[in-house]
Scaffold this active site. Sequence first.
Site, PDB file in Angstrom:
ATOM      1  N   HIS A 461     -12.280 -61.183  21.488  1.00  0.00           N
ATOM      2  CA  HIS A 461     -12.488 -61.922  22.722  1.00  0.00           C
ATOM      3  C   HIS A 461     -13.228 -61.084  23.754  1.00  0.00           C
ATOM      4  O   HIS A 461     -14.008 -61.613  24.548  1.00  0.00           O
ATOM      5  CB  HIS A 461     -11.141 -62.388  23.272  1.00  0.00           C
ATOM      6  CG  HIS A 461     -10.557 -63.528  22.497  1.00  0.00           C
ATOM      7  ND1 HIS A 461      -9.215 -63.790  22.448  1.00  0.00           N
ATOM      8  CD2 HIS A 461     -11.150 -64.468  21.720  1.00  0.00           C
ATOM      9  CE1 HIS A 461      -9.007 -64.858  21.689  1.00  0.00           C
ATOM     10  NE2 HIS A 461     -10.152 -65.273  21.229  1.00  0.00           N
ATOM     11  N   GLU A 698     -14.690 -86.295  44.513  1.00  0.00           N
ATOM     12  CA  GLU A 698     -14.278 -85.833  43.192  1.00  0.00           C
ATOM     13  C   GLU A 698     -13.741 -86.944  42.302  1.00  0.00           C
ATOM     14  O   GLU A 698     -13.501 -86.712  41.114  1.00  0.00           O
ATOM     15  CB  GLU A 698     -13.193 -84.757  43.337  1.00  0.00           C
ATOM     16  CG  GLU A 698     -13.657 -83.524  44.093  1.00  0.00           C
ATOM     17  CD  GLU A 698     -12.501 -82.618  44.463  1.00  0.00           C
ATOM     18  OE1 GLU A 698     -12.282 -81.628  43.746  1.00  0.00           O
ATOM     19  OE2 GLU A 698     -11.822 -82.905  45.465  1.00  0.00           O
TER      20      GLU A 698
END
Length: 836
Positions: A461, A698
């Site tokens: 990662h 939104e």
Amino acid sequence: MLQEVSAAIAFEDMVRIDAHATDKADAIRQVGRLLVDAGCVAPGYEDSMLAREAVANTYLGSGVAIPHGMGEDRGLVRRDGIAVLQFVEGIEWNPGQITHLVVGIAANSDSHITILRRLTRLIQDEARLQSLATTRDARVIAEALHGDAPQAEAREAAQDLAETAEWTVDYPVGLHARPASAWVAAAKASPVALRVRHGNDMADPRNLIALLQLGLRAGDRVTLSAAGTDAVAEVKAFHDVVTRLTSREQADAARAAEKIVTPAQGWMPAGDPPMIAGVSASPGLAIGTVHVLAAADLTVADVATDLAAGGALLDDALVRTRARMTVLIDDTSRRLGVAEAAIFKAQAALLDDTDLITLTCQIMVQGHGVAWSWHQAVERMANQLAALGNPVLAARAADLRDLGRRVLVEIDPGIGTGTLDDLPDAPCILVASDLSPSDTATLDVQRVVGIATALGGPTSHSAILARTLGIPSVVAGGAQLLSLAAGATAIVDGDAGRVWLNPSDADLASARAWIVEREAVRVAQEAERGRPAITTDGVRIAIAANINRPDQAPFALSQGGEGVGLMRTEFLFLEQGDTPGEDEQFAIYRGMIDALEGRPLIVRALDIGGDKQVPHLDLPKEENPFLGVRGARLLLRRPDLLDPQLRALYRAAALGGDLSIMFPMITSVPELVTLRARCEAIRAELDAPRVPVGIMIEVPAAAIVAHALATHADFFSIGTNDLTQYALAIDRQNPELASEADSLHPAVLRLIAMTVEGAKAHGRWVGVCGGLAGDPFGAALLVGLGVTELSMTPRDIPAVKARLRTADIAALQALAATALAAGTAAEVRALNREIL
């Protein structure tokens, strides 16, 4: 003392077979009353047990819970004793934790540790626990807790549950953390018992570490099984979840392979400097002075702790770590993308892993300290993952240790876990044994230009994050890297996987020329980042940055930001363990105004809810927090949060600067009117200047009634991430659906056009502070739709400005009109090639 415990459990009336309770609290009160009736405790001990549950998780694991009283209430204990409730059908203790045996403990000495030791041994004997959960004989339970557990017998062959489904692992890199976390979520949502078997190895799919320890590789044959009502349908549903991940895993593997391909010929020095060969992890060439990150000293002292106090300390550390992981996930998602943030979502899932927490408790009940016990549990499980022989799962051991260190620091801030605080000001090559994903995600790319690690792998990662950040990186360079002299010059070739040491002047000149050639476009864009974004026909578009803290302002301005279009104040609440007071908030807002030196600042009021939860605010649990009390809805219900923030903002405005206030998640005119009235009342009370008050657009409802909202709002700022989520009914944090949550969907673009139209009717301006603003093509579309301000991650600013300078408004309007007429997001994206 122990004999009294044994005697207490021997009586049948201290064990309730097939008990029933409405919820966990009812179960705790029932088991507490058994202790009261037996004379073990004084009345009121039940309340102490409930108080303990509020500060610590008494779920021990494997269907066993051990409620007990607070340490300060030991005076209520008259004699040691335990009582047991058996729930054959199970009762939910915490989300995803089903309890079959509730063992209530009353003890004013250490005798309860004997019982806990027996319980932790029983937890390792799944067959015996299952029999205790279903027996009709109270004496069987009494004897199990009274007598010592038998010696471990040879492991029997793993048994499947009643209904089965076969599957051959077709994930290219096997079962690793991200798909496994999806398995865990599906298993926890299922109402029946599930198992995953590979040969003679078995795992409960609700436990992430147990799944990873199966070490499943591509081509392995596994059996999925279920038992209970609708087991056939449930095992099919679980199988469907498993197989739906295949396409994504194959696509991710293909992308990863493309990213780590080493070119046939990379940069070569003019001379013959010493070289350390490693593995390419992130492409590019970097030159800098060596900075060696000392290995973290994780020697954890074993300081004995009262078990109850230790449990409370561990639980508090886990809660705080969850909050900090939320910040990291949100920040990584915004800066680097949802796929990269999924790395930390998988890490955060480990905080709820019952195997990890149970092992910690098992070590604690043996008399060890909480920090030492947690560290030992993490190390044991990480070593098991590393020993499986699967390089992908071995890399996940680093993720587990990364999370473990985070929790350790919350348990004891004095524990040293290494630091990046002493990085030199000049660009450096960061050399380390290995880097944790969270360290990598938060690196300052102005100070760290290259990475070289002794360990690690190209699929870790940390490597993925380095590629996303654009930091050239070499991994697996060996221990010799750690002996490099600090301050020496090195060149990291992330394409060929080499680290060149002490290069000559000719080598450095050659490397610099190579860097210039490779990054010609980027360099050209950054050279122009200070120029305004003015179209070829003279229309200027305001370009601002999305940042959280005053110390981020200088970099935002250096990238060409003309102000801050979105200051997210929720991070003030998420990054610390308590609510910041008015004076603390005032200092931060004033610091941001000063850092911008007169440039515009738009501060978004507290936006909590949805994927941003703050433990210390004690918000009610909601089935769907994205559709619950979040944003403006929370502020209207919590004046204790709203009023101090508004007071701090108006106090900051009174000292000068270009400040605007913006409210999140507005859905109706009454919400805005009420909030504006509160603003005006506080402004008048402080005799502060009036400042523009705007709103976030939104949700589709706000876009549709933009014409009405515009009569009360001074400006609009569109959050395209949430607008896309709500318009398309797709959780934007879901990695499986991330590719479908496309803000270029024509439906989203039409909502933006409606917003602009409603704003223009009342002379209001419209900005965009969502992810689409930072996409050069998306920015061009937005300007064509009538947006006049764009705010984005600072790194996106140079490329967006460069794109807008190449077109005129008429061309951008034509582009927007064509996009609005499209039927799919793919058709819209195709316009990027066809028109511009």
